[in-house]
Design an enzyme around this catalytic site. Sequence first.
Site, PDB file in Angstrom:
ATOM      1  N   HIS A  71       1.222  -0.838  -0.403  1.00 50.23           N
ATOM      2  CA  HIS A  71      -0.709   0.326   0.045  1.00 50.23           C
ATOM      3  C   HIS A  71       0.561   1.639   0.479  1.00 50.23           C
ATOM      4  CE1 HIS A  71       0.572   0.519   4.427  1.00 50.23           C
ATOM      5  NE2 HIS A  71       0.549  -0.965   4.689  1.00 50.23           N
ATOM      6  N   GLY A 121       2.255  -2.996  15.239  1.00 50.76           N
ATOM      7  CA  GLY A 121       1.800  -2.321  14.436  1.00 50.76           C
ATOM      8  C   GLY A 121       0.126  -2.718  14.095  1.00 50.76           C
ATOM      9  N   ASN A 163       1.688   7.644  14.859  1.00 50.17           N
ATOM     10  CA  ASN A 163       0.837   7.834  15.952  1.00 50.17           C
ATOM     11  C   ASN A 163       0.950   9.081  17.203  1.00 50.17           C
ATOM     12  OD1 ASN A 163      -0.220   7.619  18.636  1.00 50.17           O
ATOM     13  ND2 ASN A 163      -1.077   5.690  17.672  1.00 50.17           N
ATOM     14  N   ASP A 187      11.163  -3.880  28.869  1.00 48.80           N
ATOM     15  CA  ASP A 187      12.254  -4.253  27.088  1.00 48.80           C
ATOM     16  C   ASP A 187      11.664  -3.182  25.995  1.00 48.80           C
ATOM     17  OD1 ASP A 187      11.733  -6.347  26.353  1.00 48.80           O
ATOM     18  OD2 ASP A 187      13.777  -6.687  26.137  1.00 48.80           O
ATOM     19  N   GLY A 240       5.218   2.715  10.253  1.00 52.89           N
ATOM     20  CA  GLY A 240       3.353   3.422  10.258  1.00 52.89           C
ATOM     21  C   GLY A 240       3.287   3.584  11.591  1.00 52.89           C
ATOM     22  N   ASP A 292       6.592  -1.209  12.466  1.00 54.37           N
ATOM     23  CA  ASP A 292       5.551  -0.816  11.517  1.00 54.37           C
ATOM     24  C   ASP A 292       4.580  -2.467  12.152  1.00 54.37           C
ATOM     25  OD1 ASP A 292       6.937  -2.717  10.774  1.00 54.37           O
ATOM     26  OD2 ASP A 292       6.849  -2.030   8.632  1.00 54.37           O
ATOM     27  N   ARG A 335     -14.009  13.633  14.879  1.00 51.80           N
ATOM     28  CA  ARG A 335     -12.824  13.787  14.007  1.00 51.80           C
ATOM     29  C   ARG A 335     -12.333  14.654  14.414  1.00 51.80           C
ATOM     30  NH1 ARG A 335     -12.344  10.578   8.549  1.00 51.80           N
ATOM     31  NH2 ARG A 335     -10.000  11.283   8.313  1.00 51.80           N
TER      32      ARG A 335
END
Length: 621
Positions: A13, A184, A319, A236, A315, A153, A465
Site C-alpha cells: 500500500h 502495529g 501515532n 524492554d 507506520g 510498523d 474527527r
Amino acid sequence: MAEYILGLSAYYHDSAAALLRDGVVVAAAHEERFTRKKHDADFPRQAAGYVLAEAGIELADLSAVAFYDKPYLKFERLLETYHGFAPSGLRSFLSAIPVWIKEKLFMKRMLREELAKLGPGKPRILFPEHHLSHAASAYYPSPFDEAAILTIDGVGEWSTTTIGVGRGKDITFLRELDFPHSVGLLYSAFTYYCGFKVNSGEYKLMGLAPYGIEGSERVEDYKAKILGELVDLREDGSLLLNMAYFNYATGLTMCRDRKWEALFGLPRRAAETELGQEHMDMALAIQQVTEEVVLRLARTARTLTGCANLVMAGGVALNCVANGKLLRENIFDDVWIQPAAGDAGGALGAALAAWHIQGGHERTPLPAGCRDRMEGSYLGPRFTRADALRLAARREAPHTLYEDFDALCVRVADLLADGKVVGWFQGRMEYGPRALGGRSILGDPRNPEMQKKLNLKIKYREGFRPFAPSVLAEAVSECFIQDRPSPYMLLVAPIAENLRHPLPDGYWQKPMFDRLYVNRSTLPAITHVDFSARIQTVHKDTNPRYHRLIETFRDRHGCPVVVNTSFNVRGEPIVCTPEDAYRCFMRTEMDYLVVGDCLFGKDDQPEYAESGDWRGEYELD
C-alpha cells in the site's frame, strides 16, 4: 557527473517514488496523488515519471533503482508462517501463494518490465530490507550526526520492530522483534474491531481515543484484558501476542471475532454504524497500551545506544499522540520523525540506503539554518501562474489575479476571519500523509462552528474527527505547551492553560457530540476533547507563502493559528493538480479557492455538474 538513484515502494500500500541526486533528495511523491486512488499499491509509474522529469533526466541516467524490501525474505516468512500454523490458513494460502509463484518471486523481472515503460535503460536494481529502508529514511535526513533508530510498523519481511543506531554513514541494528508479534498489527486489529479500515483507519482510532473516559472501570478492564490475555509485554518493550486471538497470520481478517467478543463482552462494530462509549473506551485502552510499548522501546533504545537523540519511522511513528508523550518524557534530548513514516517513505529510505551503505558515501554536513534534509517535505509537483490561468480559462471560471501576494494574504485572512473556508493550493505538493500548507483547506480556529462545518460540509467525514492547527513557529509556545518545532504535524501537545475554558459539570457523562461541541478554549476548532492538538509549526524558510498568510492573519486578527486540514474529501487522496483542486472545491461547500495568485469565489463560478454520484469514486476509509 551527478549520480542519480531512484527509490521505489510498491505492491502493498502507499506506493511511491523518490529520487536522489548525489545523495540529496530532489523529488518524492505518492502514486495515489496522480491516479486518484487512495493508498494505491500498484507500481508507481506516474510518481516515478514525475521525479525523473523534476530532475530533467531519463531512466538511462540512473545509476541504480532501490526497491524498499526483499521479496524472497517476505516469501520465506509466508511459507514458514503457513507451515507453522498448518492446517489453519489453507484458504489464505491458496489465494496468496499462486500470486507469489506467478509474479512476486520474479520481482526483479516485474520491476524491469515496469521501468521499461518509463524509457530505455537498464539500471541495476537493489533490494534493501524493509526495516533498513525505514531506518534509512529516519536517520539520513535527520539533523543528527549520531542517533538511536526506532522503526515500528505492522511487518516488513520478518521484522515488526527494530532498534538500531546511526553513526556517520553507517546504520547498525541491535534488536529486532519478528512476525507475528507486532504492536502495529495489534493496533490494526483494534482498528478492525472498532469498525474502521485497516491500513487507513488507524488515525481514526487514535482520534477516537480521547473520547474514552480515562481511569474509568471499563477502560482499566479493557487494558487488563489486553495485557493479560492478548499481549505479554516485557520491560524492554518487546512483546508476544497470543495468536489464539488473532487471524492475520494465516487468515483474511485481523482477529478471531468470537474470541474477542467473549473476552471484551462487545461485538465487532460494523463499519459506519453508531459509535458507543464502549468503542471510545476500547480505543483509549489500546492507545494507552501502545504508548506504553513505545515508551519502553525508547528507554531500551537509549540504554542500548547511549545516544542523546532518537529518530523514528514505520507506520506506528505516525501515532502523533504517542510521539508527543515520548517527547515530554525526556528520554532523549530530541526526537526526529520521518514525515513519510509509512511505506511511502520506504522509497526514500531505500534510495538513501543505496547511496550511503551500498555506495559508501559519507553524510554531508547539514547546511546552516536547516532543521533537516527534507526541504519541509515539499517534494512533489509544483505548478505555475500560467497553469492556474489555464485552469481558469478551461473552466471559464471567474477569478481575481493578484499581482501583490501581500494583498492576496490580506484578502484571504479577512475571509477566514469572516468564517469562510478556503482551499489553499501553493508550491510543491507534500510528501507524506499530512497536508502542510501546500495542499490544505483552511479555516479560523476561533470559530466554534468551524469543526462541524469542515467535517460535515467540506470533508464529508465523521464529525468526531479533530482538525490540526498550523501555527507560526515563533508563536508556538504562546498557544501550546510545546517548546520545539513540529513542522510535520507529527506531535500532539496540550493547549496552553491560559487559553482553556472550564468544562461544564457532568462533561464526561455527556454523549460524544455533546462533549465535542462544548467550547473548550479560545481556539475551539482545533482543541480536541482532551485539550490537545496535533501541531504543525510553520517556518518562513520552508514555506514562506503559508507563513506570510498566517502572519497576516495574526497581524490583522490577533491569532497566529489557522485550521489546516488536507485538501481532499473523505476517501480521496490529497489533490495534486490545479484541476484536482478546482474539482474538489466545486464538489464541496468550500467558499473560496486560492491557486497560486488566483482567488476563486464559489458564488462567482459557473454551474458545476457531473454525471453520476462522484462520491462513489472513493472507497470510504
